[in-house]
Design an enzyme around this catalytic site. Sequence first.
Site, PDB file in Angstrom:
ATOM      1  N   CYS A  65       4.166   7.115  -4.810  1.00 31.24           N
ATOM      2  CA  CYS A  65       2.859   7.780  -4.796  1.00 31.24           C
ATOM      3  C   CYS A  65       2.425   8.314  -3.439  1.00 31.24           C
ATOM      4  O   CYS A  65       2.020   9.482  -3.337  1.00 31.24           O
ATOM      5  CB  CYS A  65       1.803   6.809  -5.307  1.00 31.24           C
ATOM      6  N   PHE A  88      -5.661   3.687 -10.374  1.00 30.76           N
ATOM      7  CA  PHE A  88      -5.539   3.206  -8.988  1.00 30.76           C
ATOM      8  C   PHE A  88      -4.694   1.927  -8.992  1.00 30.76           C
ATOM      9  O   PHE A  88      -5.020   0.945  -8.323  1.00 30.76           O
ATOM     10  CB  PHE A  88      -6.920   2.946  -8.392  1.00 30.76           C
TER      11      PHE A  88
HETATM   12  C1  UGA Z   1      -0.460   3.078  -4.439  1.00 34.50           C
HETATM   13  C2  UGA Z   1      -1.975   2.815  -4.358  1.00 34.50           C
HETATM   14  O1  UGA Z   1      -2.234   1.621  -3.600  1.00 34.50           O
HETATM   15  C3  UGA Z   1      -2.567   2.668  -5.757  1.00 34.50           C
HETATM   16  O2  UGA Z   1      -3.987   2.519  -5.667  1.00 34.50           O
HETATM   17  C4  UGA Z   1      -2.241   3.936  -6.552  1.00 34.50           C
HETATM   18  O3  UGA Z   1      -2.752   3.858  -7.872  1.00 34.50           O
HETATM   19  C5  UGA Z   1      -0.742   4.114  -6.614  1.00 34.50           C
HETATM   20  O4  UGA Z   1      -0.232   4.230  -5.264  1.00 34.50           O
HETATM   21  C6  UGA Z   1      -0.476   5.372  -7.395  1.00 34.50           C
HETATM   22  O5  UGA Z   1      -0.836   6.463  -6.918  1.00 34.50           O
HETATM   23  O6  UGA Z   1      -0.051   5.302  -8.568  1.00 34.50           O
HETATM   24  P1  UGA Z   1       1.737   1.597  -4.790  1.00 34.50           P
HETATM   25  O7  UGA Z   1       2.509   2.867  -4.614  1.00 34.50           O
HETATM   26  O8  UGA Z   1       2.099   0.668  -5.882  1.00 34.50           O
HETATM   27  O9  UGA Z   1       0.164   1.946  -4.986  1.00 34.50           O
HETATM   28  O10 UGA Z   1       1.912   0.819  -3.415  1.00 34.50           O
HETATM   29  P2  UGA Z   1       0.957   0.145  -2.304  1.00 34.50           P
HETATM   30  O11 UGA Z   1       0.720  -1.280  -2.607  1.00 34.50           O
HETATM   31  O12 UGA Z   1      -0.217   0.995  -2.075  1.00 34.50           O
HETATM   32  O13 UGA Z   1       1.939   0.221  -1.036  1.00 34.50           O
HETATM   33  C7  UGA Z   1       2.415   1.486  -0.548  1.00 34.50           C
HETATM   34  C8  UGA Z   1       3.254   1.280   0.696  1.00 34.50           C
HETATM   35  O14 UGA Z   1       2.447   0.868   1.783  1.00 34.50           O
HETATM   36  C9  UGA Z   1       4.358   0.231   0.561  1.00 34.50           C
HETATM   37  O15 UGA Z   1       5.536   0.694   1.192  1.00 34.50           O
HETATM   38  C10 UGA Z   1       3.767  -0.977   1.284  1.00 34.50           C
HETATM   39  O16 UGA Z   1       4.720  -1.858   1.794  1.00 34.50           O
HETATM   40  C11 UGA Z   1       2.983  -0.297   2.399  1.00 34.50           C
HETATM   41  N1  UGA Z   1       1.870  -1.114   2.920  1.00 34.50           N
HETATM   42  C12 UGA Z   1       0.823  -1.433   2.119  1.00 34.50           C
HETATM   43  C13 UGA Z   1       1.922  -1.528   4.227  1.00 34.50           C
HETATM   44  O17 UGA Z   1       2.892  -1.228   4.976  1.00 34.50           O
HETATM   45  N2  UGA Z   1       0.873  -2.248   4.732  1.00 34.50           N
HETATM   46  C14 UGA Z   1      -0.200  -2.582   3.957  1.00 34.50           C
HETATM   47  O18 UGA Z   1      -1.141  -3.240   4.477  1.00 34.50           O
HETATM   48  C15 UGA Z   1      -0.226  -2.167   2.629  1.00 34.50           C
END
Ligand code: UGA
Length: 428
Positions: A257, A149
């Site tokens: 992801c 995660f």
């Molecule tokens: C995500 C999950 O959060 C991890 O728990 C998981 O392990 C990982 O995918 C995976 O499957 O390997 P990640 O892809 O690194 O992690 O990115 P996030 O931090 O989750 O952000 C995803 C997207 O959502 C980004 O574009 C981010 O800018 C956006 N986001 C995130 C928002 O627009 N608002 C938020 O409040 C949070």
Amino acid sequence: MTGPQVTVIGTGYVGLTSAACLAHLGRDVVAVDIDESKIERLWRGEIPILEYGLEALVLEGVESKKLSFTTSYESLTTADVILLCLPTPVQPDGDLNLRFVEGAIAQMREMLKPGSVVVTKSTVPVGSHHKISAWLDRDDVSVASNPEFLREGTAVSDFLNPDRVVVGASDQEAAALVASLYEGIEAPIQLTDTTSAELIKYAANTFLATKLSFVNELSRLCDAVGGDIEAVVEGVGSDNRIGSAFLRPGPGWGGSCFPKDTKGFAFLAETHGLSLPVAKASYDSNQAHFDHLVDQIVAYLNKPISEARLGVWGVTFKAGTDDLRDSPSVEVMNRLIARGATITAYDPAADHEMVPSEARMVSDAYSACAEADALLVLTEWDEFATADLEKVAQTMAGNKVFDARYMMRPEQASAAGLVITHPGKPTG
Ligand code: UGA
């Protein structure tokens, strides 16, 4: 007590982070990759990805001899736990391709020691453990699931301070062996069956993506009715049942992801003849959000889009990573370019050669603003919050800023002579 001997197959961001963190916890870890030059660089502590704290842990592991790198599968003859951290590329229908996993299993099947456990760590389709067991064809080796995660950019801290560790296995001994990897970490360990563990990963990512699609829809609704998305999110998120985490509106979600996993979730439902529309709707809503944002930007300009020069701040899919995969910023830029805009973009981490857009990349934030009619903030790098707005205003041709990441306060901007718009917030 070093605990089980670990071999990690694949040194991408999941494999390398897991290997370095497990070595930090005292396990003996061998990390394997087919890419020889990458292995050579890793021995020197050169990390191919931007991941906070990883370089220090790799160097620590190499120095303490707890961590080693190789292209050889030799360590599999003594490994207790084998973590599969291989790529599983998405196919057009939403299913994932397991060819790398199948290839690795074919190479290792005769080498594994009796009693060892082969564990899927990077995301695999639900039910993969059945395929892996069949490919292994070994009664004396178990197959388990231990989904990661880890967020890119905070992967090291997520690994060492997890909310939970999930271990799915069909026998207790294998489950205990996998759980023992995490000795030294304070977090609940959930032991479950393998299918459920595989599903937990998909469900978690689909739920988080859905939360974001919802909040972005809410921001569109705020624009329509005149609400303030930040106030609405504060009020909604302070309900403990909802929670304020992962409720920040933005230009849409991306990365390697969420798009893959929401599609995978929908594909899984379809292959079981189920109509479960939420995951697909969440994905579609995100695509619609990119379109909406582009319409909003076009309407915001005081000239036709085909004549507009736009500056863009931020190209990676979020701050803290150099990853451009399914980046919302790139989605928005490409749509604007398709409508005739000229874009000059800056990002502190993205490799210019890799940016999948016809935007012109420059190496500092202010050069991206030069002669721009409007500035778009599309990734939330800290340096944008503290930028010299006077300098921005002097450099630009126009004075409009479209801040899709809520980095700048209107007061600051107006003092510098800039007019700022945030999606979902009343202007002026
Ligand atoms: C995500 C999950 O959060 C991890 O728990 C998981 O392990 C990982 O995918 C995976 O499957 O390997 P990640 O892809 O690194 O992690 O990115 P996030 O931090 O989750 O952000 C995803 C997207 O959502 C980004 O574009 C981010 O800018 C956006 N986001 C995130 C928002 O627009 N608002 C938020 O409040 C949070």
